[in-house]
Scaffold this motif. Structure first.
Motif, short mmCIF file in Angstrom:
data_model
loop_
_atom_site.label_atom_id
_atom_site.label_comp_id
_atom_site.label_asym_id
_atom_site.label_seq_id
_atom_site.Cartn_x
_atom_site.Cartn_y
_atom_site.Cartn_z
N ALA A 1 -3.59 -2.79 -2.86
CA ALA A 1 -3.42 -1.67 -1.76
C ALA A 1 -4.63 -1.34 -0.99
O ALA A 1 -4.48 -0.62 -0.12
N MET B 1 -4.39 7.92 2.76
CA MET B 1 -3.46 7.06 2.18
C MET B 1 -4.09 5.54 2.38
O MET B 1 -4.63 5.38 3.72
N PRO B 2 -3.73 4.71 1.60
CA PRO B 2 -3.32 5.07 0.36
C PRO B 2 -4.03 5.95 -0.61
O PRO B 2 -5.30 6.20 -0.33
N HIS B 3 -3.39 6.71 -1.47
CA HIS B 3 -4.08 7.71 -2.28
C HIS B 3 -5.05 7.24 -3.08
O HIS B 3 -5.13 6.00 -3.66
N CYS C 1 5.25 4.37 -3.78
CA CYS C 1 5.22 5.87 -3.76
C CYS C 1 6.20 6.55 -2.68
O CYS C 1 6.69 7.54 -2.58
N HIS C 2 6.31 5.55 -1.72
CA HIS C 2 7.18 6.20 -0.18
C HIS C 2 8.27 5.37 -0.14
O HIS C 2 8.70 5.19 1.21
N TYR D 1 -4.29 6.07 -6.58
CA TYR D 1 -3.52 4.70 -6.58
C TYR D 1 -4.35 3.69 -6.44
O TYR D 1 -4.02 2.76 -7.18
N ALA E 1 0.78 -1.14 0.14
CA ALA E 1 0.04 -0.10 0.14
C ALA E 1 0.76 1.39 -0.04
O ALA E 1 0.44 2.28 -0.23
N CYS E 2 2.16 1.36 0.33
CA CYS E 2 2.90 2.33 0.71
C CYS E 2 4.24 2.55 -0.36
O CYS E 2 4.55 3.53 -0.62
#
Length: 167
Positions: free
Chosen positions: A137, A125-127, A65-66, A130, A61-62
């Motif tokens: 996610a 989040m998650p966005h 992007c992170h 996304y 899930a992260c």
């Protein structure tokens, strides 16, 4: 009065063909993709206790992007979609990069953990964008709470370690 085939011919000639050419030209301007790598010695997994379940959720899930462990799907190579993906990854890493965890101050780590819990709790989040392309996610309420509890506990543990180190 024009016939149906004449109208269709003009539509193809004056609308669809220029759009197809423009789309083809765009493919030469996909953008510069942020670096992706699998070995990240400063990653959060190196210093924070993370269960395999939480780790799996963070990665699903992260991490695209992170972290530096971005997985670029096939459609990320198609402009103008690529521009949005590149922008999201840059913004995500700027906000929080789990792969650079060890390079952050303790104060920043605590802040990031608290903000992570808050974002997940508020379903920021998650966005949402996304999630449209990444159903894996999507978090259940139980998974969401597991991540929130982990982030809050990790923040408390980080503060305790800082207090212990000062003694």
């Amino acid at each position: 009065m024009p016939t149906g085939s004449l109208v269709m011919g003009k539509l193809i000639k004056f609308v669809l063909l220029p759009l197809l050419v423009a789309f083809g030209i765009l493919q030469f301007f996909r953008g510069e993709y942020p670096e992706a790598r699998l070995e990240n010695p400063a990653d959060i997994h190196q210093s924070v206790e993370i269960s395999s379940e939480v780790s799996g959720l963070l990665r699903a899930a992260c991490y695209d992007c992170h972290s530096m462990e971005t997985n670029y799907p096939w459609y990320s190579k198609i402009a103008p979609i690529s521009w949005t993906i590149i922008q999201h990854i840059r913004e995500g890493r700027e906000e929080l990069n789990f792969s650079e965890w060890e390079n952050m101050s303790r104060r920043s780590r605590v802040k990031m953990l608290k903000e992570t819990a808050e974002e997940i709790e508020e379903q920021g989040m998650p966005h949402p964008q996304y999630l449209r392309a990444h159903p894996e996610a999507r978090l259940t309420d139980v998974q969401r709470q597991l991540l929130i509890d982990w982030a809050n506990q990790s923040a408390r543990n980080t503060v305790k370690r800082a207090d212990k180190d000062e003694d």
